[in-house]
Write a protein that holds these residues in place. Structure first.
Motif, PDB file in Angstrom:
ATOM      1  N   LEU A 122       0.831  -1.204   0.000  1.00 19.45           N
ATOM      2  CA  LEU A 122       0.000   0.000   0.000  1.00 19.45           C
ATOM      3  C   LEU A 122       0.866   1.255   0.000  1.00 19.45           C
ATOM      4  O   LEU A 122       0.587   2.212  -0.717  1.00 19.45           O
ATOM      5  CB  LEU A 122      -0.939   0.007   1.207  1.00 19.45           C
ATOM      6  CG  LEU A 122      -1.772   1.268   1.382  1.00 19.45           C
ATOM      7  CD1 LEU A 122      -2.856   1.339   0.314  1.00 19.45           C
ATOM      8  CD2 LEU A 122      -2.392   1.300   2.756  1.00 19.45           C
ATOM      9  N   GLN A 123       1.918   1.255   0.789  1.00 18.13           N
ATOM     10  CA  GLN A 123       2.772   2.435   0.880  1.00 18.13           C
ATOM     11  C   GLN A 123       3.550   2.690  -0.413  1.00 18.13           C
ATOM     12  O   GLN A 123       3.998   3.801  -0.646  1.00 18.13           O
ATOM     13  CB  GLN A 123       3.720   2.312   2.071  1.00 18.13           C
ATOM     14  CG  GLN A 123       2.990   2.428   3.389  1.00 18.13           C
ATOM     15  CD  GLN A 123       3.880   2.224   4.587  1.00 18.13           C
ATOM     16  OE1 GLN A 123       5.047   1.884   4.461  1.00 18.13           O
ATOM     17  NE2 GLN A 123       3.322   2.421   5.777  1.00 18.13           N
ATOM     18  N   GLU A 124       3.701   1.666  -1.236  1.00 12.30           N
ATOM     19  CA  GLU A 124       4.367   1.834  -2.520  1.00 12.30           C
ATOM     20  C   GLU A 124       3.390   2.275  -3.613  1.00 12.30           C
ATOM     21  O   GLU A 124       3.819   2.673  -4.692  1.00 12.30           O
ATOM     22  CB  GLU A 124       5.053   0.527  -2.928  1.00 12.30           C
ATOM     23  CG  GLU A 124       6.192   0.145  -2.007  1.00 12.30           C
ATOM     24  CD  GLU A 124       6.683  -1.271  -2.247  1.00 12.30           C
ATOM     25  OE1 GLU A 124       6.148  -1.960  -3.138  1.00 12.30           O
ATOM     26  OE2 GLU A 124       7.609  -1.686  -1.531  1.00 12.30           O
ATOM     27  N   ASP A 125       2.114   2.223  -3.335  1.00 16.34           N
ATOM     28  CA  ASP A 125       1.092   2.595  -4.313  1.00 16.34           C
ATOM     29  C   ASP A 125       1.169   4.100  -4.591  1.00 16.34           C
ATOM     30  O   ASP A 125       1.260   4.905  -3.671  1.00 16.34           O
ATOM     31  CB  ASP A 125      -0.298   2.234  -3.763  1.00 16.34           C
ATOM     32  CG  ASP A 125      -1.382   2.360  -4.799  1.00 16.34           C
ATOM     33  OD1 ASP A 125      -1.949   3.464  -4.910  1.00 16.34           O
ATOM     34  OD2 ASP A 125      -1.649   1.360  -5.488  1.00 16.34           O
ATOM     35  N   PRO A 126       1.112   4.494  -5.884  1.00 17.46           N
ATOM     36  CA  PRO A 126       1.202   5.925  -6.218  1.00 17.46           C
ATOM     37  C   PRO A 126       0.056   6.762  -5.627  1.00 17.46           C
ATOM     38  O   PRO A 126       0.266   7.917  -5.242  1.00 17.46           O
ATOM     39  CB  PRO A 126       1.150   5.954  -7.743  1.00 17.46           C
ATOM     40  CG  PRO A 126       1.142   4.555  -8.216  1.00 17.46           C
ATOM     41  CD  PRO A 126       1.066   3.649  -7.047  1.00 17.46           C
ATOM     42  N   ARG A 127      -1.132   6.169  -5.516  1.00 17.05           N
ATOM     43  CA  ARG A 127      -2.259   6.905  -4.929  1.00 17.05           C
ATOM     44  C   ARG A 127      -1.986   7.267  -3.476  1.00 17.05           C
ATOM     45  O   ARG A 127      -2.339   8.340  -3.011  1.00 17.05           O
ATOM     46  CB  ARG A 127      -3.552   6.082  -5.030  1.00 17.05           C
ATOM     47  CG  ARG A 127      -4.032   5.887  -6.445  1.00 17.05           C
ATOM     48  CD  ARG A 127      -5.286   5.077  -6.478  1.00 17.05           C
ATOM     49  NE  ARG A 127      -4.968   3.692  -6.095  1.00 17.05           N
ATOM     50  CZ  ARG A 127      -5.874   2.763  -5.893  1.00 17.05           C
ATOM     51  NH1 ARG A 127      -7.155   3.040  -6.014  1.00 17.05           N
ATOM     52  NH2 ARG A 127      -5.513   1.533  -5.573  1.00 17.05           N
ATOM     53  N   TYR A 128      -1.346   6.349  -2.760  1.00 13.88           N
ATOM     54  CA  TYR A 128      -1.031   6.578  -1.347  1.00 13.88           C
ATOM     55  C   TYR A 128      -0.034   7.732  -1.215  1.00 13.88           C
ATOM     56  O   TYR A 128      -0.181   8.602  -0.367  1.00 13.88           O
ATOM     57  CB  TYR A 128      -0.477   5.294  -0.726  1.00 13.88           C
ATOM     58  CG  TYR A 128      -0.265   5.365   0.758  1.00 13.88           C
ATOM     59  CD1 TYR A 128      -1.332   5.241   1.636  1.00 13.88           C
ATOM     60  CD2 TYR A 128       1.003   5.548   1.296  1.00 13.88           C
ATOM     61  CE1 TYR A 128      -1.148   5.309   3.009  1.00 13.88           C
ATOM     62  CE2 TYR A 128       1.197   5.615   2.655  1.00 13.88           C
ATOM     63  CZ  TYR A 128       0.119   5.495   3.511  1.00 13.88           C
ATOM     64  OH  TYR A 128       0.318   5.564   4.863  1.00 13.88           O
ATOM     65  N   LYS A 129       0.979   7.733  -2.081  1.00  9.12           N
ATOM     66  CA  LYS A 129       1.998   8.789  -2.029  1.00  9.12           C
ATOM     67  C   LYS A 129       1.403  10.145  -2.395  1.00  9.12           C
ATOM     68  O   LYS A 129       1.708  11.150  -1.746  1.00  9.12           O
ATOM     69  CB  LYS A 129       3.153   8.430  -2.961  1.00  9.12           C
ATOM     70  CG  LYS A 129       3.959   7.244  -2.470  1.00  9.12           C
ATOM     71  CD  LYS A 129       5.065   6.881  -3.420  1.00  9.12           C
ATOM     72  CE  LYS A 129       5.813   5.658  -2.910  1.00  9.12           C
ATOM     73  NZ  LYS A 129       6.894   5.266  -3.797  1.00  9.12           N
ATOM     74  N   LYS A 130       0.532  10.160  -3.406  1.00  4.83           N
ATOM     75  CA  LYS A 130      -0.121  11.416  -3.794  1.00  4.83           C
ATOM     76  C   LYS A 130      -1.001  11.937  -2.662  1.00  4.83           C
ATOM     77  O   LYS A 130      -1.046  13.145  -2.395  1.00  4.83           O
ATOM     78  CB  LYS A 130      -0.966  11.211  -5.062  1.00  4.83           C
ATOM     79  CG  LYS A 130      -0.164  11.079  -6.313  1.00  4.83           C
ATOM     80  CD  LYS A 130      -1.080  10.850  -7.507  1.00  4.83           C
ATOM     81  CE  LYS A 130      -0.268  10.524  -8.737  1.00  4.83           C
ATOM     82  NZ  LYS A 130      -1.135  10.213  -9.892  1.00  4.83           N
ATOM     83  N   MET A 131      -1.694  11.021  -2.032  1.00  4.24           N
ATOM     84  CA  MET A 131      -2.572  11.391  -0.929  1.00  4.24           C
ATOM     85  C   MET A 131      -1.765  12.015   0.212  1.00  4.24           C
ATOM     86  O   MET A 131      -2.182  13.007   0.803  1.00  4.24           O
ATOM     87  CB  MET A 131      -3.308  10.136  -0.425  1.00  4.24           C
ATOM     88  CG  MET A 131      -4.227  10.358   0.724  1.00  4.24           C
ATOM     89  SD  MET A 131      -4.850   8.847   1.490  1.00  4.24           S
ATOM     90  CE  MET A 131      -4.705   7.611   0.248  1.00  4.24           C
ATOM     91  N   GLN A 132      -0.624  11.455   0.512  1.00  5.86           N
ATOM     92  CA  GLN A 132       0.203  11.993   1.587  1.00  5.86           C
ATOM     93  C   GLN A 132       0.698  13.401   1.263  1.00  5.86           C
ATOM     94  O   GLN A 132       0.746  14.262   2.141  1.00  5.86           O
ATOM     95  CB  GLN A 132       1.392  11.075   1.863  1.00  5.86           C
ATOM     96  CG  GLN A 132       1.012   9.840   2.631  1.00  5.86           C
ATOM     97  CD  GLN A 132       2.226   9.033   3.026  1.00  5.86           C
ATOM     98  OE1 GLN A 132       3.155   8.859   2.251  1.00  5.86           O
ATOM     99  NE2 GLN A 132       2.196   8.528   4.246  1.00  5.86           N
ATOM    100  N   GLU A 133       1.052  13.623   0.016  1.00  5.95           N
ATOM    101  CA  GLU A 133       1.502  14.961  -0.383  1.00  5.95           C
ATOM    102  C   GLU A 133       0.341  15.947  -0.383  1.00  5.95           C
ATOM    103  O   GLU A 133       0.487  17.091   0.047  1.00  5.95           O
ATOM    104  CB  GLU A 133       2.148  14.912  -1.766  1.00  5.95           C
ATOM    105  CG  GLU A 133       3.507  14.243  -1.760  1.00  5.95           C
ATOM    106  CD  GLU A 133       4.133  14.206  -3.144  1.00  5.95           C
ATOM    107  OE1 GLU A 133       3.811  15.058  -3.982  1.00  5.95           O
ATOM    108  OE2 GLU A 133       4.949  13.290  -3.370  1.00  5.95           O
ATOM    109  N   LYS A 134      -0.810  15.507  -0.879  1.00  2.61           N
ATOM    110  CA  LYS A 134      -1.963  16.387  -1.000  1.00  2.61           C
ATOM    111  C   LYS A 134      -2.484  16.843   0.367  1.00  2.61           C
ATOM    112  O   LYS A 134      -2.855  18.003   0.553  1.00  2.61           O
ATOM    113  CB  LYS A 134      -3.082  15.669  -1.762  1.00  2.61           C
ATOM    114  CG  LYS A 134      -4.307  16.516  -2.016  1.00  2.61           C
ATOM    115  CD  LYS A 134      -5.322  15.747  -2.844  1.00  2.61           C
ATOM    116  CE  LYS A 134      -6.565  16.568  -3.082  1.00  2.61           C
ATOM    117  NZ  LYS A 134      -7.567  15.821  -3.858  1.00  2.61           N
ATOM    118  N   TYR A 135      -2.517  15.934   1.334  1.00  2.00           N
ATOM    119  CA  TYR A 135      -3.087  16.237   2.651  1.00  2.00           C
ATOM    120  C   TYR A 135      -2.033  16.323   3.754  1.00  2.00           C
ATOM    121  O   TYR A 135      -2.318  16.077   4.918  1.00  2.00           O
ATOM    122  CB  TYR A 135      -4.125  15.170   3.030  1.00  2.00           C
ATOM    123  CG  TYR A 135      -5.281  15.080   2.072  1.00  2.00           C
ATOM    124  CD1 TYR A 135      -6.200  16.117   1.962  1.00  2.00           C
ATOM    125  CD2 TYR A 135      -5.444  13.953   1.267  1.00  2.00           C
ATOM    126  CE1 TYR A 135      -7.258  16.033   1.075  1.00  2.00           C
ATOM    127  CE2 TYR A 135      -6.503  13.858   0.387  1.00  2.00           C
ATOM    128  CZ  TYR A 135      -7.407  14.903   0.291  1.00  2.00           C
ATOM    129  OH  TYR A 135      -8.437  14.816  -0.586  1.00  2.00           O
TER     130      TYR A 135
END
Length: 137
Positions: free
Chosen positions: A56-69
């Motif tokens: 999950l932590q390698e998923d691009p959506r997860y990384k984008k979410m962390q940057e966005k919020y």
């Protein structure tokens, strides 16, 4: 209560194994293997949950979410929970099996300590722990 539920049965199982093999070192090894076999399903569950979290932590959506919020922790937590549900991940899935295994491992250690009584008082305490059917073997 801890004595009755964990230490007493573990000590008796250890002494029962000792009565079968007549070698305390081998008894400890066999007892440890038995405990590991009993806790194996929890260990497997823990490893699977850990691997799922890593994927999950390698998923691009997860990384984008962390940057966005990154400035809004509450919104980040809500979005993470949505992603956990989508991936079918329990965030406590790798922690809970460990918490269940810890008392079992402490019980293993304490039962080995009790069975290796070194003083008359420790021998007396050990004698009080032994079940009658183990005493007669």
């Amino acid at each position: 209560m801890w004595e009755t539920i964990v230490i007493q049965p573990f000590t008796n199982i250890l002494l029962l194994i000792y009565s079968l093999v007549n070698n305390f070192g081998i008894s400890i090894i066999l007892f440890t293997i038995l405990i590991r076999l009993i806790t194996h399903p929890l260990t497997v569950k823990q490893f699977k949950a850990t691997q799922s979290m890593q994927k999950l932590q390698e998923d691009p959506r997860y990384k984008k979410m962390q940057e966005k919020y990154k400035d809004n922790r509450e919104k980040l937590a809500q979005e993470q929970m949505k992603l956990y549900k989508e991936f079918g991940i329990n965030p406590m899935g790798s922690c809970l099996p460990t918490l269940i295994q810890i008392p079992i491992i402490f019980g293993l250690w304490q039962s080995v300590n009790r069975a290796m009584a070194a003083s008359p008082m420790e021998l007396y305490k050990l004698e009080q722990l032994i079940y009658p059917f183990v005493r007669n073997i």
